[in-house]
Design an enzyme around this catalytic site. Structure first.
Site, short mmCIF file in Angstrom:
data_model
loop_
_atom_site.label_atom_id
_atom_site.label_comp_id
_atom_site.label_asym_id
_atom_site.label_seq_id
_atom_site.Cartn_x
_atom_site.Cartn_y
_atom_site.Cartn_z
N MET A 80 112.70 65.99 85.54
CA MET A 80 113.28 67.34 85.05
C MET A 80 112.60 67.19 83.64
O MET A 80 111.91 66.72 82.61
CB MET A 80 114.64 67.12 85.03
CG MET A 80 115.18 66.82 86.34
SD MET A 80 117.16 66.52 86.20
CE MET A 80 117.80 68.19 85.61
N HIS A 81 112.98 68.40 83.16
CA HIS A 81 112.87 69.06 81.23
C HIS A 81 111.27 68.73 81.34
O HIS A 81 110.66 70.31 80.41
CB HIS A 81 113.31 67.73 80.64
CG HIS A 81 114.21 67.81 80.89
ND1 HIS A 81 115.76 68.53 81.27
CD2 HIS A 81 114.89 66.73 81.24
CE1 HIS A 81 116.72 67.71 81.45
NE2 HIS A 81 116.45 66.50 81.60
N ASP A 239 115.27 65.11 89.81
CA ASP A 239 115.21 63.84 89.84
C ASP A 239 116.95 63.19 90.47
O ASP A 239 116.88 62.30 91.58
CB ASP A 239 114.40 63.09 89.94
CG ASP A 239 114.90 62.83 88.59
OD1 ASP A 239 115.40 63.44 88.11
OD2 ASP A 239 113.79 62.46 87.81
#
Length: 498
Positions: A80-81, A239
């Protein structure tokens, strides 16, 4: 018929094939590098992701004997991110900045100072952290205005793979929740944050629920992978949300504990809520609900660092030898504590300057004590998130562990003893990739919803109960652990500035 689950991790992509009964019939993993150009920075080349994914799909089809016609749907998951920036020709403008990149503290401070924590929480359900996507956008604007001016598309890592597979700019609500420009309560992009960040709305992808179809395989991707043109790709999930689906943590009371590179404690919620202090993340779940999540940046990676870099024992035999030594050391390791802040920390301290530390070493300690202290320190860090979740009156009735660290029965026992709860293991150990495949099955309408699919596919196969003799020593050591961060906070910052 089969479904593919693709999990674009930090160090490798994992691709699995799952049949209609939920059985995993094959898997492939392909590694790619992470680059650390400066201390605290972490970058990857998105083309490395695509090369690994493309080659991995083709290899998986060959290994399993599947043809593209037999693949009914594909689910995506991933780290992520991260921030992927593309120009008007869909070309990558710069290396992707990852979730563990810590360069954006000044941008986080600017966001918090300008908007204030309450307004930011109102807009996004979260506070500004260095790993999130929004401060990365501001960092590029400040340090690379030429690149910022050329941005036409902003994507998350797994959604770059979606683009290569389908030609579509799309994401899902769970992954979008980690950008800090998504309205988690309303499950849509935040107009207030888009305005604040001066992002062009057209640069953001369309947003779907995790089980909704987002497009089909293009002829170019079909030729590259062996898949069939038009094969459905669903929204997928970040995830952790996909991993929670993969462990069946889709109802209130069942908590997912991911013991991977990072450590995550994940609790599903029927209704949206926010920790008043924003110590937990409040995100959309992959099943149409919400979840709260506590994240420690270094978990199983702490043990990997110790075994490979310090002990120089990176083989399976080397791991086994060190874990056997740790198993012969009693709980709480004779007064030795490890602070697992090798990449800074997120929950509950939100401090990029925090550093890993052994505290309490003396001449009686050996390598086994230090190995066990690392495993226990990670357990204490995860317990921090459990304590916050319980303080929010969120029920914790069952704990299901996944990730590479979960393969160690010793580590599962340590977790059970520290948490004072039974820790279960499920039959499928593929984590987010398995959850992504389940989402594809829901998208293909094999099931009415995610909960129905999880009930059919996911079974608990093993579990460890807490040992009564270990509860008191761990509770005492946890009190010590909790006090150490505050004692050392300013020292950590001073060290990081040297």
């Amino acid at each position: 018929m089969a479904y593919l689950g693709i999990d674009l991790g930090t160090s490798s992509v994992k691709i699995i094939a799952m049949d209609e009964s939920g059985k995993v019939i094959g898997s492939v993993s392909k590694e790619y590098p992470v680059y650390y150009p400066q201390p605290g920075w972490a970058e990857q080349n998105p083309e490395d992701w695509w090369t690994a994914t493309r080659d991995g799909i083709r290899e998986l089809l060959y290994k399993t004997g599947l043809t593209g016609e037999k693949v009914q749907g594909i689910g995506l998951s991933g780290q992520m991110h991260g921030m992927v920036l593309l120009d008007e020709n869909q070309q990558v403008l710069m290396p992707a900045l990852l979730w563990c990149d810590q360069r954006t503290q000044a941008e986080c401070d600017h966001i918090m100072k300008t908007l204030g924590r309450e307004r930011l929480s109102e807009y996004t359900g979260n506070k500004a952290l260095t790993g999130f996507t929004a401060p990365k956008v501001l960092w590029v604007k400040k340090h690379h205005p030429d690149i910022h001016a050329r941005i036409r598309h902003i994507l998350l890592p797994k959604d770059y793979i979606r683009l290569k597979l389908t030609g579509e700019f799309a994401t899902d609500v769970s992954d979008a929740s980690g950008t800090l420009f998504f309205d988690v309560a309303r499950r849509q992009w935040s107009a207030e944050m888009i305005d604040f960040l001066t992002i062009k709305p057209s640069s953001l992808p369309a947003c779907y629920e995790s089980y909704e179809p987002t497009g089909g395989i293009t002829s170019q991707a079909a030729a590259a992978t062996g898949l069939k043109t038009g094969t459905m790709v669903v929204g997928g999930g970040g995830d952790q949300a996909a991993g929670a689906v993969g462990t069946g943590a889709v109802n209130t009371g069942t908590v997912s504990l991911a013991l991977g590179t990072s450590g995550v404690v994940f609790a599903c919620q029927e209704q949206y809520s926010v920790d008043p202090e924003n110590r937990l993340h409040s995100f959309c779940h992959a099943n149409g609900k919400w979840h709260v999540m506590g994240v420690m940046l270094s978990a199983a990676s702490c043990l990997k660092w110790w075994v490979k870099e310090i002990c120089q024992s990176g083989s399976d035999a080397g791991y086994d030898r060190l874990l056997n030594e740790a198993a012969n050391v009693p709980a709480a390791t004779g007064g030795l504590v490890f602070l697992p802040y090798l990449m800074g920390e997120r929950t509950p301290h939100s401090d990029p300057y925090a550093r890993g530390s052994f505290v309490g070493l003396n001449m009686t300690h050996g390598r086994g004590h230090m190995t066990r202290a690392i495993m226990e320190g990670v357990g204490f860090g995860l317990k921090d998130s459990f304590e916050i979740i319980r303080a929010q009156a969120i029920p914790v009735q069952a704990v299901r562990v996944s990730g590479g660290g979960a393969r160690s029965r010793l580590w599962r026992q340590i977790l059970a003893d520290i948490l004072g709860m039974r820790v279960d293991l499920i039959g499928a150990v593929e984590g987010p990739a398995y959850g992504a495949a389940i989402l594809a099955a829901v998208g293909a309408r094999q099931f009415a919803n995610v909960e129905e699919a999880c009930a059919a596919f996911i079974k608990v196969t093993d579990g460890v109960d807490p040992q009564p003799a270990s509860l008191a020593p761990y509770q005492a050591m946890y009190q010590v652990y909790q006090g150490l961060y505050g004692t050392m906070k300013e020292t950590f910052k001073t060290i990081s500035m040297l």
